[in-house]
Design a protein around this motif. Structure first.
Motif, PDB file in Angstrom:
ATOM      1  N   LYS A 317       4.318  -5.690  -0.261  1.00 19.70           N
ATOM      2  CA  LYS A 317       5.690  -5.644   0.222  1.00 19.70           C
ATOM      3  C   LYS A 317       6.597  -5.008  -0.821  1.00 19.70           C
ATOM      4  O   LYS A 317       6.500  -5.279  -2.008  1.00 19.70           O
ATOM      5  CB  LYS A 317       6.173  -7.053   0.552  1.00 19.70           C
ATOM      6  CG  LYS A 317       5.470  -7.676   1.754  1.00 19.70           C
ATOM      7  CD  LYS A 317       6.021  -9.050   2.071  1.00 19.70           C
ATOM      8  CE  LYS A 317       5.306  -9.644   3.291  1.00 19.70           C
ATOM      9  NZ  LYS A 317       5.820 -10.993   3.637  1.00 19.70           N
ATOM     10  N   GLY A 356       3.797  -3.507   3.345  1.00 19.45           N
ATOM     11  CA  GLY A 356       3.998  -4.735   4.107  1.00 19.45           C
ATOM     12  C   GLY A 356       4.203  -4.535   5.587  1.00 19.45           C
ATOM     13  O   GLY A 356       4.481  -5.499   6.314  1.00 19.45           O
ATOM     14  N   ARG A 357       4.105  -3.294   6.073  1.00 12.57           N
ATOM     15  CA  ARG A 357       4.272  -3.017   7.501  1.00 12.57           C
ATOM     16  C   ARG A 357       2.900  -3.060   8.189  1.00 12.57           C
ATOM     17  O   ARG A 357       1.904  -2.598   7.620  1.00 12.57           O
ATOM     18  CB  ARG A 357       4.918  -1.645   7.714  1.00 12.57           C
ATOM     19  CG  ARG A 357       6.233  -1.458   6.959  1.00 12.57           C
ATOM     20  CD  ARG A 357       7.315  -2.356   7.497  1.00 12.57           C
ATOM     21  NE  ARG A 357       8.535  -2.304   6.709  1.00 12.57           N
ATOM     22  CZ  ARG A 357       9.503  -1.419   6.853  1.00 12.57           C
ATOM     23  NH1 ARG A 357       9.383  -0.456   7.754  1.00 12.57           N
ATOM     24  NH2 ARG A 357      10.589  -1.481   6.105  1.00 12.57           N
TER      25      ARG A 357
END
Length: 430
Positions: A317, A356-357
Motif C-alpha cells: 500500500k 494495494g489495488r
C-alpha cells in the motif's frame, strides 16, 4: 503457441532448489572453447539458450554432451570459427564466442547479439577490448568479423561498467601475450565464476570481483571440472514470491552473499529474511511497505530483479518508485500489468506504482525472461485466471518454470493456443 495459465494461489509456501546461473553458464560454455582438453561443467541448466549453444557447437566441431546438469565439452575438435548469424542473434551472450575463439583461430565471424529486446544492447565496449588487444573489427549488417594475427596484453579502461565486456575481455586476454589490466571492471559473481573456472584450467587471472582485474597471458589451458554458481536472479524472484500474500519460501543451494542488495530491500519493505550457509528463507506479511528502488551494477540492486519486484510492490500500500537506468526500456511489463488492473505511471526510466489495488486476471504477454516472472507473480495474486503468452522468453531462463513454482504452491499450468485464438489475442491487444 503455448501459454501459461496462472490462478490466484493465496500464500505461497515451500522450498525450491535453485539451478545454476544462466548468465554464468553461457559464459562458461563459451570459455570452455579455450581449453586444450576435455572440460566438465556441473549444474548447467537445461534451457533454450544452452540448447542453442549446443547447436553452434555442432556446427564448429565442438563436442558437447549434456546429461542432466552435467555438460562434458571436448574443444579439441573445433575446426571452424564461423558462427551461424541466425543462431548467434537468437541469444545475447553469443559474443563470448568471439573472445574465446579469437586467440585460437585468429579470426571469428559471428552474428550480432540478440536475446531479450531492450532496444539497445551495445557491444561498443567489447569492440574496444578487441581493438586494445590488437584485433581489427569489421561490422556488417547482420554480423561482424574480429581478426588478429596476434593478441597482446594491454591496459583497458571501460567507459561504463559492463559484465559482458569484462568477461569477454578475460576470455580474449587469457591466451594473449603479456599482461592485461582491466580498469572499471564489473564485479558480478558471474565474472568471478568465469575467472575461477579459467584459473582452474591454468589461467592466471587476479582480482576478479574488484574494479581492477589483472590477466597474465598463458599459452596452454588444460581440461578440468567446475560447478557453476547458483542463479541469484531466480533465487531473488522466489524470495519475492513469498511476499505476495504472506507466505514462506525457502530457496535451497544458494550463495546468500550474492543477494545482499535484494535481501536488504526485501527487509526494508517488511519481509523477514533468514540466511543459512546455502539457503535463505523469506517470511511474507500482509502489510508490505512502499519503497523506492534504483537499479545499478553489482552489488547494487540488479536490473533483472526490478520486474519481479514491481509485481511484489503492487501488493504494498502506498506509492513506490522503480527506476532502471541500466536498461530503461526494460519496463515493457508495465503495460501488461495495467491490463490486470495495476495502477502504474511511466515517466522516462521510472515506474510510479500505486500499490494495494486489487488485480483482475486477463491476457498478458511476456517480452523477456524477467518480465515473464513478473507476470507470473502478478497472475498468482490476481483474482480469477491470468493467461501469459511469450512463453518462449520465459523458457530461455527457466528449466522448468511450472514445476518450480508449483513446488511452493502456485497454481500454474501450460496450455496450447490455437492459431485463431492467437490472432484474436493480437487484435484485442491493439
Amino acid at each position: 503457441m503455448k501459454y501459461i495459465q496462472a490462478e490466484y494461489s493465496g500464500p505461497l509456501n515451500g522450498s525450491v532448489h535453485i539451478p545454476g546461473a544462466k548468465n554464468s553458464s553461457l559464459a562458461l560454455l563459451a570459455a570452455a572453447c579455450l581449453a586444450d582438453n576435455i572440460v566438465t561443467l556441473e549444474g548447467i541448466p537445461f534451457i533454450d539458450d544452452v540448447r542453442i549453444i549446443a547447436e553452434i557447437g555442432r556446427d564448429i566441431g565442438l563436442k558437447l554432451q549434456q546429461d542432466g546438469g552435467q555438460v562434458i565439452i571436448d574443444p579439441r575438435w573445433i575446426h571452424s570459427s564461423v558462427i551461424d548469424p541466425g543462431k548467434a542473434s537468437s541469444y545475447r551472450a553469443s559474443y563470448y564466442f568471439a573472445g574465446s575463439l579469437l586467440s585460437k583461430f585468429g579470426k571469428v565471424t559471428i552474428g550480432l547479439p540478440g536475446g531479450d529486446d531492450f532496444v539497445s544492447r551495445p557491444i561498443d565496449q567489447h569492440i574496444k577490448v578487441f581493438k586494445a588487444l590488437g584485433a581489427q573489427v569489421h561490422l556488417f549488417k547482420d554480423y561482424y568479423v574480429v581478426e588478429a594475427a596476434e593478441l597482446k596484453g594491454a591496459d583497458i579502461f571501460f567507459d561504463t561498467i559492463t559484465s559482458g565486456a569484462t568477461i569477454n575481455a578475460m576470455l580474449a586476454a587469457v591466451r594473449a601475450k603479456g599482461r592485461t589490466n582491466l580498469h572499471n571492471a564489473a564485479m558480478d559473481p558471474e565474472v568471478c565464476d568465469t575467472a575461477n573456472f579459467l584459473n582452474r584450467l591454468g589461467a592466471r587471472i587476479y582480482g576478479a570481483g574488484t574494479e581492477h582485474i589483472r590477466i597474465e597471458g598463458v599459452s596452454y589451458l588444460d581440461g578440468g571440472t567446475h560447478t557453476v554458481i547458483p542463479d541469484r536472479l531466480i533465487a531473488g524472484a522466489f524470495l519475492m514470491a513469498a511476499g505476495l500474500q504472506g507466505g514462506q519460501v525457502t530457496v535451497m543451494d544458494v550463495i546468500p552473499e550474492h543477494l545482499g542488495s535484494c535481501l536488504a530491500k526485501l527487509q526494508e519493505i517488511g519481509i523477514h529474511v533468514e540466511c543459512g550457509d546455502n539457503h535463505i528463507t523469506a517470511y511474507g506479511t500482509n502489510s508490505l511497505k512502499a519503497t523506492r528502488i534504483r537499479t545499478g551494477m553489482y552489488p547494487s540492486f540488479a536490473t533483472d530483479l526490478q520486474q519481479p519486484m514491481t509485481a511484489l510492490l503492487l501488493q504494498a500500500k502506498g506509492k513506490s518508485i522503480v527506476t532502471d537506468r541500466i536498461y530503461p526500456k526494460r519496463l515493457a511489463h508495465v503495460a501488461q500489468l495495467r491490463r490486470l488492473g495495476a495502477e502504474i505511471e511511466l515517466r522516462q526510466e521510472s515506474a510510479f506504482i500505486t500499490g494495494g489495488r486489487p488485480l483482475q486476471g486477463g491476457w498478458v504477454h511476456a517480452t523477456d525472461v524477467r518480465a515473464g516472472t513478473c507476470l507470473l507473480m502478478a497472475g498468482l495474486a490476481a483474482e480469477g485466471y491470468t493467461y501469459i503468452t511469450g512463453v518462449e522468453h520465459i523458457e530461455r531462463g527457466y528449466e522448468d518454470v511450472i514445476g518450480s513454482f508449483r513446488s511452493i504452491g502456485a497454481k500454474l499450468s501450460m496450455h496450447e493456443l490455437s492459431v485463431q485464438e492467437h490472432l484474436d489475442q493480437i487484435r484485442e491487444s491493439q
